[in-house]
Each structure stands twice: as C-alpha cells, then as structure tokens.
Design an enzyme around this catalytic site. Structure first.
Site, PDB file in Angstrom:
ATOM      1  N   LYS A  22     -55.460 -21.761  27.656  1.00  0.00           N
ATOM      2  CA  LYS A  22     -56.301 -22.549  28.531  1.00  0.00           C
ATOM      3  C   LYS A  22     -57.766 -22.452  28.140  1.00  0.00           C
ATOM      4  CE  LYS A  22     -53.648 -21.245  32.635  1.00  0.00           C
ATOM      5  NZ  LYS A  22     -53.795 -20.628  33.981  1.00  0.00           N
ATOM      6  N   GLY A  23     -58.113 -21.412  27.387  1.00  0.00           N
ATOM      7  CA  GLY A  23     -59.512 -21.067  27.167  1.00  0.00           C
ATOM      8  C   GLY A  23     -60.377 -22.172  26.583  1.00  0.00           C
TER       9      GLY A  23
ATOM     10  N   GLU B  10     -60.450 -23.585  19.368  1.00  0.00           N
ATOM     11  CA  GLU B  10     -60.165 -22.345  20.102  1.00  0.00           C
ATOM     12  C   GLU B  10     -61.428 -21.863  20.815  1.00  0.00           C
ATOM     13  OE1 GLU B  10     -58.494 -20.453  21.692  1.00  0.00           O
ATOM     14  OE2 GLU B  10     -57.454 -18.933  20.527  1.00  0.00           O
ATOM     15  N   ASP B  11     -61.247 -21.090  21.863  1.00  0.00           N
ATOM     16  CA  ASP B  11     -62.422 -20.555  22.566  1.00  0.00           C
ATOM     17  C   ASP B  11     -63.072 -19.428  21.769  1.00  0.00           C
ATOM     18  OD1 ASP B  11     -60.319 -18.751  23.028  1.00  0.00           O
ATOM     19  OD2 ASP B  11     -60.615 -18.631  25.192  1.00  0.00           O
TER      20      ASP B  11
ATOM     21  N   ASP C 287     -61.292 -13.330  18.028  1.00  0.00           N
ATOM     22  CA  ASP C 287     -61.713 -11.946  18.262  1.00  0.00           C
ATOM     23  C   ASP C 287     -61.091 -11.053  17.181  1.00  0.00           C
ATOM     24  OD1 ASP C 287     -62.599  -9.589  19.438  1.00  0.00           O
ATOM     25  OD2 ASP C 287     -61.184  -9.632  21.092  1.00  0.00           O
TER      26      ASP C 287
ATOM     27  N   LYS D 275     -66.252 -13.908  17.192  1.00  0.00           N
ATOM     28  CA  LYS D 275     -66.605 -12.535  17.558  1.00  0.00           C
ATOM     29  C   LYS D 275     -66.134 -11.634  16.432  1.00  0.00           C
ATOM     30  CE  LYS D 275     -65.949 -10.818  22.272  1.00  0.00           C
ATOM     31  NZ  LYS D 275     -64.784 -10.455  23.112  1.00  0.00           N
TER      32      LYS D 275
ATOM     33  N   PHE E   1     -67.615  -8.711  26.470  1.00  0.00           N
ATOM     34  CA  PHE E   1     -66.507  -9.534  26.951  1.00  0.00           C
ATOM     35  C   PHE E   1     -67.096 -10.697  27.729  1.00  0.00           C
ATOM     36  CE2 PHE E   1     -62.945 -10.971  29.364  1.00  0.00           C
ATOM     37  CZ  PHE E   1     -61.935 -10.923  28.412  1.00  0.00           C
ATOM     38  N   LEU E   2     -66.714 -11.904  27.334  1.00  0.00           N
ATOM     39  CA  LEU E   2     -67.379 -13.096  27.849  1.00  0.00           C
ATOM     40  C   LEU E   2     -66.482 -13.896  28.776  1.00  0.00           C
ATOM     41  CD1 LEU E   2     -68.647 -14.215  24.346  1.00  0.00           C
ATOM     42  CD2 LEU E   2     -69.796 -12.716  25.975  1.00  0.00           C
TER      43      LEU E   2
ATOM     44  N   ASP F 182     -61.808 -16.743  30.415  1.00  0.00           N
ATOM     45  CA  ASP F 182     -61.451 -16.015  31.632  1.00  0.00           C
ATOM     46  C   ASP F 182     -61.372 -14.524  31.397  1.00  0.00           C
ATOM     47  OD1 ASP F 182     -59.060 -15.973  30.000  1.00  0.00           O
ATOM     48  OD2 ASP F 182     -58.012 -15.284  31.780  1.00  0.00           O
TER      49      ASP F 182
ATOM     50  N   ARG G 203     -63.200 -19.093  34.780  1.00  0.00           N
ATOM     51  CA  ARG G 203     -63.113 -20.183  33.791  1.00  0.00           C
ATOM     52  C   ARG G 203     -64.025 -21.351  34.148  1.00  0.00           C
ATOM     53  NH1 ARG G 203     -58.693 -19.381  30.320  1.00  0.00           N
ATOM     54  NH2 ARG G 203     -56.842 -18.486  31.272  1.00  0.00           N
TER      55      ARG G 203
END
Ligand code: IMP
Ligand code: MG
Length: 190
Positions: free
Chosen positions: A46-47, A102-103, A106, A134, A155-156, A162, A168
């Site tokens: 969902k990001g 993509e969000d 990482d 990241k 952490f964002l 989320d 979100r």
C-alpha cells in the site's frame, strides 16, 4: 460534530511542498526517458499508493497503471526476506517497459525480489523508481533508477508510508520517534 485532531508524529522531514516539487522533477525525467517506450507503472501497495497517483498525474506521457502487493514477513520496522505476492500484476506486460514504483527501498530485499520477478518475465525493460532510497540498512544491492530522496536513517511515516497501518494519510513525511515505532505491533505487508 467536533472532529478528532490529527497530531502528526515526530519531526516533519519532507514537507508537502518538497514532495510536490520532487515528484514533478522525477516525472519530467521519466517523461523524457520513456517518450518512445510503452510505459507501465506498477505501484507497490500500500505504501506507494499516493506516490504512484501523484507521479502518474505529473507525467506528460501515455502510460498504463497496475498495482501489486507483496507480503514480506518481518516487524513493523524491518522486512525479513520471505516474500510472496498477495496481489500480482494484472496487465499484459509483454514487450512493455515496466517501472516499479515503490515507497522505500530499505534492506533492498523486497525490491530485489520484485525486480528479479519482473526481469524474468515478458517485459522489455524493468526499472525502479523509489520515493526514498534508504541506504543505511541495505543488504542486497539494488540500483534505484529514479530516487526521490536519499536518506540514511530513521523510520518514516506519512504520504503513504505507515507504521503498523498508522499515518499513511498524512500529507508530509515525518520521522517517527524510536520509542513509538518500537511499541507498535508487527506488520507483514509493505
Ligand atoms: P526492504 O525489503 O527492507 O527494502 O523493505 C522495504 C519495505 O519496508 C518498504 O516497502 C516499506 O513498506 C517498509 N519500510 C522500510 N522502511 C520504512 C520506513 O521508514 N517507513 C515505513 N515503511 C518502511
Ligand atoms: Mg509498510
């Protein structure tokens, strides 16, 4: 009726305006690069739902849009490595130029898995666009072709991101306090 106020967590790291400007810059570059291609943007739910919606509207280009969703087992803050689709692609990708949207990349585990899946399929090309690259915890090498912002740590949340399904909807990106992120329950989807 009085509405409950939304109190944004932590510190605002990337403002609404900074997001708007950067998304337009990325869209300009993608518009140039895909002018003679058959672009299919595949947003990762969902990001990336807000990022994908804003990015596709800023393109000056015809494109198709699809969404996928993957489950990656892990905690609220880190993915673990076992990945599977909970919603696969629906469009015919044969000969198309796929851009995975993509969000956050990482550790790189989720994106490497998705990239390899699409590269072994019928698409002509597969590239990666991530709002946030990241690098601090990268475990698997992933080349992000279009990166919105490079951040080392933290952490964002917000703008689609989320922590255990919270935050979100916030229009800006905030960094979550360490203690708040730790206190939330495990999350198994991105
Ligand atoms: P990776 O497999 O470790 O690269 O995990 C990437 C996924 O973890 C992203 O799609 C996000 O859903 C999630 N993630 C990683 N860092 C953050 C963050 O700072 N905030 C929210 N989600 C994150
Ligand atoms: Mg997530």
């Amino acid at each position: 009726m009085r509405r409950k106020a939304v109190i944004p967590p932590g510190q605002e790291l990337i403002s609404r305006e900074q997001l708007r400007v950067r998304v337009e810059e990325l869209a300009r570059q993608i518009t140039l690069d895909y002018r003679d291609k058959r672009l299919v943007m595949i947003g990762v739910l969902k990001g990336a739902f807000i990022f994908t919606a804003d990015l596709c509207r800023a393109l000056d280009l015809e494109c198709e849009i699809d969404f996928i969703r993957v489950r990656s087992y892990g905690t609220a803050r880190q993915s673990a490595g076992t990945i599977q689709f909970t919603k696969g692609p629906e469009l015919d990708l044969n000969g198309k130029d796929v851009l995975l949207v993509e969000d956050i990349v990482d550790t790189g585990i989720t994106m490497a898995w998705m990239r390899d899946y699409f590269r072994s399929g019928p698409a002509a090309t597969v590239r990666i666009c991530a709002l946030i690259d990241k690098t601090e915890r990268r475990q698997v090498p992933v080349e992000v072709d279009y990166a919105g912002f490079q951040l080392d740590q933290g952490f964002l949340v917000g703008y689609g991101l989320d922590c255990a399904e919270r935050y979100r909807h916030l229009p800006a990106i905030h960094s979550l306090e360490e203690k708040e992120a730790e206190g939330l329950t495990p999350n198994s989807t991105t």
